[in-house]
Design an enzyme around this catalytic site. Structure first.
Site, PDB file in Angstrom:
ATOM      1  N   ASP A  48     -35.476   8.942  44.859  1.00  0.00           N
ATOM      2  CA  ASP A  48     -34.881  10.282  44.832  1.00  0.00           C
ATOM      3  C   ASP A  48     -34.305  10.564  43.444  1.00  0.00           C
ATOM      4  O   ASP A  48     -33.487   9.801  42.932  1.00  0.00           O
ATOM      5  CB  ASP A  48     -33.768  10.367  45.882  1.00  0.00           C
ATOM      6  CG  ASP A  48     -33.120  11.742  45.936  1.00  0.00           C
ATOM      7  OD1 ASP A  48     -33.517  12.534  46.805  1.00  0.00           O
ATOM      8  OD2 ASP A  48     -32.221  12.016  45.118  1.00  0.00           O
ATOM      9  N   TYR A  53     -30.485  15.510  36.981  1.00  0.00           N
ATOM     10  CA  TYR A  53     -30.059  14.157  36.622  1.00  0.00           C
ATOM     11  C   TYR A  53     -30.494  13.803  35.201  1.00  0.00           C
ATOM     12  O   TYR A  53     -29.957  12.868  34.601  1.00  0.00           O
ATOM     13  CB  TYR A  53     -30.628  13.116  37.582  1.00  0.00           C
ATOM     14  CG  TYR A  53     -30.244  13.270  39.025  1.00  0.00           C
ATOM     15  CD1 TYR A  53     -29.261  14.173  39.433  1.00  0.00           C
ATOM     16  CD2 TYR A  53     -30.863  12.507  40.010  1.00  0.00           C
ATOM     17  CE1 TYR A  53     -28.924  14.317  40.762  1.00  0.00           C
ATOM     18  CE2 TYR A  53     -30.525  12.642  41.338  1.00  0.00           C
ATOM     19  CZ  TYR A  53     -29.568  13.548  41.725  1.00  0.00           C
ATOM     20  OH  TYR A  53     -29.240  13.684  43.043  1.00  0.00           O
ATOM     21  N   LYS A  78     -35.527  17.789  42.679  1.00  0.00           N
ATOM     22  CA  LYS A  78     -34.772  18.973  43.099  1.00  0.00           C
ATOM     23  C   LYS A  78     -34.793  20.067  42.040  1.00  0.00           C
ATOM     24  O   LYS A  78     -34.703  19.787  40.838  1.00  0.00           O
ATOM     25  CB  LYS A  78     -33.313  18.590  43.388  1.00  0.00           C
ATOM     26  CG  LYS A  78     -33.187  17.428  44.360  1.00  0.00           C
ATOM     27  CD  LYS A  78     -31.750  16.978  44.524  1.00  0.00           C
ATOM     28  CE  LYS A  78     -31.669  15.691  45.319  1.00  0.00           C
ATOM     29  NZ  LYS A  78     -32.065  14.502  44.513  1.00  0.00           N
ATOM     30  N   HIS A 111     -31.340  22.306  45.031  1.00  0.00           N
ATOM     31  CA  HIS A 111     -30.256  21.338  44.842  1.00  0.00           C
ATOM     32  C   HIS A 111     -28.939  21.783  45.472  1.00  0.00           C
ATOM     33  O   HIS A 111     -28.141  20.947  45.897  1.00  0.00           O
ATOM     34  CB  HIS A 111     -30.069  21.057  43.356  1.00  0.00           C
ATOM     35  CG  HIS A 111     -29.511  19.710  43.065  1.00  0.00           C
ATOM     36  ND1 HIS A 111     -29.764  19.030  41.898  1.00  0.00           N
ATOM     37  CD2 HIS A 111     -28.708  18.881  43.774  1.00  0.00           C
ATOM     38  CE1 HIS A 111     -29.143  17.868  41.908  1.00  0.00           C
ATOM     39  NE2 HIS A 111     -28.491  17.760  43.039  1.00  0.00           N
TER      40      HIS A 111
END
Length: 278
Positions: A48, A53, A78, A111
């Protein structure tokens, strides 16, 4: 480690490994690459990540270098929470695909229902429009399943009332003592799988006396108990770790928490929890 090869079946028939490896707060570069490589060697087959990120490149490189077939690794990413303009959705999808070095995603999530700097704002119309663009990509075969993250019961109801494609999952902050009963019930009633991020409360469970007592009773670590708790509640935990020892320890989940101990864990007071979102 057999739990790593077991799957849930999503509402569109796609199978998803019951435990995922989370990469939040693992920086792009060698750290993210090594963590994902270690996770895959330890048996994880569900990774994931997220555009936000900033580590999709390293995650993708580790998956590619693992030698595993693309079809054997379930990849989730996401759409950034800030993207509420439907015209930008496909561009972000294409960038994520490029970052990861793959030609499709197994799961792609919105998200959050609002930008991170405006938590709680109403973006109902924007989410409907963004979701419609994700549905197009899904129906075109570019994504095997689509879903949401951090959506509450209102956000879920808004989306479902305006689409013919029910989200496959809602990925929310979830751990013993913070199970978001109202939002979890709304997601499950709609046929979504609840994915549990921060299943260890970002380390906050490690000193909890009740959880520690039950972990000792089962001869497992607090982390292992916390992950097993999620599984026995029918949710999908996404543990994050960067050390090889923790990555491997978190795979040893083939034990059973008794009904009595599950009742105790589920009865823990619902705490506010760390407000840090992911």
């Amino acid at each position: 480690m057999t739990i790593l090869t077991e799957t849930y079946t999503l509402n569109n028939g796609v199978e998803i490994p019951k435990v995922g490896f989370g990469t939040w707060q693992i920086p792009n570069g060698q750290k993210a690459y090594d963590a994902v490589a270690d996770a895959l060697r330890a048996g994880y087959r569900h990774i994931d990540t997220a555009f936000a990120y900033g580590n999709e490149e390293s995650v993708g490189a580790a998956i590619k270098d693992s030698g595993l077939a693309r079809k054997d690794v379930f990849i989730t990413s996401k759409l950034p929470a800030e993207v509420k303009d439907a015209k930008k959705v496909e561009g972000y999808f294409n960038q994520t695909i490029q970052n990861l070095g793959v030609d499709y995603l197994d799961l792609w999530l919105i998200h959050a229902p609002w930008p991170w700097n405006r938590i709680g704002d109403n973006h109902d119309k924007d989410n409907i429009a963004v979701w419609a663009e994700m549905v197009k990509l899904y129906k075109a075969g570019k994504i095997r399943a689509i879903g949401i993250s951090n959506f509450n019961d209102h956000d879920i109801a808004n989306l479902i009332a305006n689409t013919d494609v029910v989200p496959a999952v809602d990925q929310i902050r979830y751990f013993a003592g913070f199970t978001q009963p109202k939002n979890t019930a709304a997601a499950e009633k709609a046929g979504m799988l609840v994915e549990a991020y921060s299943p260890l409360a970002t380390g906050g469970l490690l000193d909890d006396p009740t959880i520690t007592r039950i972990a000792d009773k089962n001869n497992v670590s607090v982390a292992q108990l916390a992950l097993r708790f999620c599984l026995q509640n029918g949710t999908l935990p996404l543990p994050k770790a960067s050390s090889t020892a923790h990555i491997e320890a978190n795979t040893n989940l083939d034990f059973e928490i008794s009904d009595a101990d599950m009742a105790t864990l589920n009865a823990l007071p619902q705490q506010p929890g760390n407000k840090t979102q992911h």
